[in-house]
Design a protein around this motif. Structure first.
Motif, PDB file in Angstrom:
ATOM      1  N   ASN A   1       2.632   3.792  -0.519  1.00 34.72           N
ATOM      2  CA  ASN A   1       2.278   3.053   0.680  1.00 34.72           C
ATOM      3  C   ASN A   1       1.859   1.621   0.358  1.00 34.72           C
ATOM      4  O   ASN A   1       2.283   0.669   1.002  1.00 34.72           O
ATOM      5  CB  ASN A   1       1.125   3.797   1.353  1.00 34.72           C
ATOM      6  N   CYS A   2       1.021   1.497  -0.661  1.00 39.39           N
ATOM      7  CA  CYS A   2       0.568   0.169  -1.080  1.00 39.39           C
ATOM      8  C   CYS A   2       1.694  -0.577  -1.800  1.00 39.39           C
ATOM      9  O   CYS A   2       1.935  -1.754  -1.536  1.00 39.39           O
ATOM     10  CB  CYS A   2      -0.652   0.285  -1.995  1.00 39.39           C
ATOM     11  N   TYR A   3       2.370   0.144  -2.677  1.00 39.77           N
ATOM     12  CA  TYR A   3       3.384  -0.509  -3.517  1.00 39.77           C
ATOM     13  C   TYR A   3       4.538  -1.053  -2.675  1.00 39.77           C
ATOM     14  O   TYR A   3       5.085  -2.113  -2.948  1.00 39.77           O
ATOM     15  CB  TYR A   3       3.912   0.476  -4.564  1.00 39.77           C
TER      16      TYR A   3
ATOM     17  N   PRO B   1      -6.823   9.379  -6.988  1.00 46.83           N
ATOM     18  CA  PRO B   1      -6.219   8.763  -5.796  1.00 46.83           C
ATOM     19  C   PRO B   1      -5.905   7.286  -6.054  1.00 46.83           C
ATOM     20  O   PRO B   1      -6.364   6.708  -7.041  1.00 46.83           O
ATOM     21  CB  PRO B   1      -7.309   8.922  -4.734  1.00 46.83           C
ATOM     22  N   CYS B   2      -5.136   6.690  -5.133  1.00 46.93           N
ATOM     23  CA  CYS B   2      -4.771   5.274  -5.243  1.00 46.93           C
ATOM     24  C   CYS B   2      -6.035   4.408  -5.262  1.00 46.93           C
ATOM     25  O   CYS B   2      -6.885   4.544  -4.382  1.00 46.93           O
ATOM     26  CB  CYS B   2      -3.876   4.893  -4.063  1.00 46.93           C
ATOM     27  N   PRO B   3      -6.195   3.528  -6.268  1.00 40.46           N
ATOM     28  CA  PRO B   3      -7.404   2.709  -6.359  1.00 40.46           C
ATOM     29  C   PRO B   3      -7.538   1.712  -5.212  1.00 40.46           C
ATOM     30  O   PRO B   3      -8.629   1.182  -4.950  1.00 40.46           O
ATOM     31  CB  PRO B   3      -7.245   1.981  -7.699  1.00 40.46           C
ATOM     32  N   ILE B   4      -6.440   1.447  -4.516  1.00 43.19           N
ATOM     33  CA  ILE B   4      -6.479   0.477  -3.416  1.00 43.19           C
ATOM     34  C   ILE B   4      -6.934   1.144  -2.124  1.00 43.19           C
ATOM     35  O   ILE B   4      -7.879   0.711  -1.481  1.00 43.19           O
ATOM     36  CB  ILE B   4      -5.091  -0.171  -3.173  1.00 43.19           C
ATOM     37  N   CYS B   5      -6.227   2.222  -1.758  1.00 41.83           N
ATOM     38  CA  CYS B   5      -6.471   2.792  -0.428  1.00 41.83           C
ATOM     39  C   CYS B   5      -7.009   4.225  -0.493  1.00 41.83           C
ATOM     40  O   CYS B   5      -7.341   4.811   0.535  1.00 41.83           O
ATOM     41  CB  CYS B   5      -5.196   2.761   0.403  1.00 41.83           C
ATOM     42  N   GLY B   6      -7.067   4.811  -1.680  1.00 46.25           N
ATOM     43  CA  GLY B   6      -7.530   6.189  -1.806  1.00 46.25           C
ATOM     44  C   GLY B   6      -6.472   7.211  -1.441  1.00 46.25           C
ATOM     45  O   GLY B   6      -6.742   8.409  -1.407  1.00 46.25           O
TER      46      GLY B   6
HETATM   47 ZN   LIG Z   1      -2.574   2.981  -1.783  1.00 47.65          ZN
END
Ligand SMILES: [Zn+2]
Length: 301
Positions: A33-35, A9-14
């Motif tokens: 979403n983060c990018y 999963p995304c290391p920032i938000c999962g």
């Molecule tokens: Zn994310």
């Protein structure tokens, strides 16, 4: 064992990582979403580490608060550069996207703005002065009028000849198009920032072009004048939010005055000056009080 099951999963938000167009920061995959929150100058983004990205995201969250309080007082149609710029005069903010989907900048983030016609300066604004230079584009366009007219009439003559003399089975002769280089190619807008994620922004706005078949100098000048009006509005909007303490020297496009980048405005025609300020007021760039104040100054009443 599918291709999909092993994605971290995304290391920032999962959140879920896009399988087909994965985005990376410092070699690590992050979710869309983060990018998509990134609005960072390319040179800075290129050396972004994951720690930088996390720091940016917290900056972004703070910036979102400005977005919520953003009250558009003026929208500038700069569709030619792919964006409409919006300004909030009360809070001294601006955004290079009319939907506010980019970072909100404060007027004080801007250090200077330079606008050039090709390589010739047209406006130079910084915290000390706002200069506007005389442009020779209109004169140069007017000088081209006889040459353009000659080319159009030659072309018309050749077309008629072609119609009369053309033989059935032969290909039409080549009729040259009217092709003269315009007085200039493009405006270059350079905004210099003092900002953690932007050093500068550069926009290129193409100048008007002559129509190949029916080049018309008046049409050219009309289009050019519209662009200049837009650029003046752009500069004036930054006067409201960034350079409000700088002494105003409105753009002077009166060919009678040789140099417009020095001297005070009281040297020129006060009525013309007042008209200019009236337009600014009607365009929402200055308030009615500012206009009245300026009018009193100019008429010395
Ligand atoms: Zn994310």
């Amino acid at each position: 064992m599918g291709l999909f099951s092993k994605k971290e999963p995304c290391p920032i938000c999962g959140g879920k990582i896009d399988i087909f167009f994965p985005r990376k920061i410092e070699g690590q995959l992050v979710c869309d979403n983060c990018y998509d929150k990134l609005d960072v100058q390319e040179e800075i983004l290129n050396s972004f580490t994951m720690a930088d990205f996390r720091e940016y995201l917290s900056y972004y969250e703070q910036n979102q608060q400005l977005r919520e309080g953003f009250n558009t007082s003026y929208a500038l149609d700069f569709s030619v550069i792919g964006n409409d710029m919006v300004f909030d005069f009360d809070n001294k903010l601006f955004c290079v996207d009319d939907k506010l989907n980019k970072l909100i900048f404060a007027g004080k983030d801007v250090v200077s703005i330079v606008i050039k016609e090709d390589s010739t300066p047209l406006f130079e604004c910084n915290h000390r002065e706002i200069k506007s230079y005389q442009s020779s584009v209109k004169e140069r366009a007017l000088q081209m009028a006889p040459q353009l007219a000659q080319m159009v009439s030659n072309q018309r003559l050749m077309r008629n000849m072609e119609r009369i003399t053309r033989e059935e089975d032969k290909a039409p002769r080549y009729i040259p198009i009217v092709d003269l280089p315009e007085p200039f190619k493009a405006f270059h807008i350079h905004i210099k920032f003092e900002h953690p994620y932007w050093n500068n922004m550069d926009f290129r706005v193409s100048g008007p072009t002559f129509s190949n078949e029916y080049p018309d100098v008046n049409e050219y000048i009309k289009e050019y004048t519209e662009q200049i009006t837009n650029l003046e509005a752009f500069i004036n909007a930054f006067r409201r939010i960034t350079f409000s303490d700088v002494k105003a020297q409105p753009a002077d496009n009166n060919p009678a005055s040789q140099s417009s980048h020095s001297g005070s405005s009281s040297d020129s025609d006060p009525v013309a000056e007042i008209k200019k300020y009236k337009e600014l007021m009607e365009g929402g760039i200055i308030t009615e009080e500012e206009f009245s104040e300026k009018k009193r100054q100019l008429l010395r009443i």
